[in-house]
Write a protein that holds these residues in place. Structure first.
Motif, PDB file in Angstrom:
ATOM      1  N   ASN A  16       3.598  -9.789   5.782  1.00  0.00           N
ATOM      2  CA  ASN A  16       2.671 -10.358   4.812  1.00  0.00           C
ATOM      3  C   ASN A  16       2.299  -9.346   3.746  1.00  0.00           C
ATOM      4  O   ASN A  16       2.114  -8.169   4.030  1.00  0.00           O
ATOM      5  N   ASN A  17       2.187  -9.827   2.503  1.00  0.00           N
ATOM      6  CA  ASN A  17       1.454  -9.096   1.480  1.00  0.00           C
ATOM      7  C   ASN A  17      -0.007  -9.468   1.689  1.00  0.00           C
ATOM      8  O   ASN A  17      -0.328 -10.657   1.812  1.00  0.00           O
ATOM      9  N   VAL A  18      -0.886  -8.493   1.744  1.00  0.00           N
ATOM     10  CA  VAL A  18      -2.306  -8.772   1.941  1.00  0.00           C
ATOM     11  C   VAL A  18      -3.051  -8.253   0.720  1.00  0.00           C
ATOM     12  O   VAL A  18      -3.053  -7.056   0.432  1.00  0.00           O
ATOM     13  N   SER A  19      -3.675  -9.170  -0.006  1.00  0.00           N
ATOM     14  CA  SER A  19      -4.415  -8.794  -1.213  1.00  0.00           C
ATOM     15  C   SER A  19      -5.787  -8.230  -0.837  1.00  0.00           C
ATOM     16  O   SER A  19      -6.194  -8.245   0.333  1.00  0.00           O
ATOM     17  N   HIS A  20      -6.479  -7.759  -1.845  1.00  0.00           N
ATOM     18  CA  HIS A  20      -7.821  -7.233  -1.621  1.00  0.00           C
ATOM     19  C   HIS A  20      -8.741  -8.321  -1.072  1.00  0.00           C
ATOM     20  O   HIS A  20      -9.666  -8.043  -0.305  1.00  0.00           O
ATOM     21  N   ALA A  21      -8.475  -9.580  -1.453  1.00  0.00           N
ATOM     22  CA  ALA A  21      -9.285 -10.709  -0.975  1.00  0.00           C
ATOM     23  C   ALA A  21      -8.783 -11.230   0.377  1.00  0.00           C
ATOM     24  O   ALA A  21      -9.196 -12.296   0.827  1.00  0.00           O
TER      25      ALA A  21
END
Length: 98
Positions: A16-21
């Motif tokens: 997964n790419n995990v964003s700041h949100a």
């Protein structure tokens, strides 16, 4: 073209790419593949492989292509690398009897 290492069988992984949100979106982690030519001392020939950087470091660590192939598992090798391994085994057996 397959994104798989000829010597170790290492292929793409997913994650997964995990964003700041904290939003998760799927992605692929591709192996760092390089086109290299490796020399076999027993056979006196060179072979072209598409291998990962980690596999190249392992080949150097074990002392070359011949030493790597002696320890490599058949299930991990590509069909071309398996032929090279069998040729090296034949040359080793011939050298031991001579």
């Amino acid at each position: 073209m397959s994104r798989r290492c000829d010597l170790t069988g290492k292929g793409p992984m997913s994650g997964n790419n995990v964003s700041h949100a904290k939003n998760h979106t799927r992605r692929r982690f591709l192996p760092n593949l390089q086109d290299v030519t490796l020399m076999s001392d027993l056979l006196g020939r060179s072979f072209k492989f598409r291998i990962s950087n980690a596999a190249l470091r392992t080949v150097d660590h074990r002392g070359g292509l011949d030493a790597f192939m002696k320890k490599a598992k058949d299930a991990e090798l590509s069909p071309d690398a398996l032929k090279v391994k069998k040729d090296i085994a034949k040359a080793t057996a011939a050298a031991a009897t001579a």
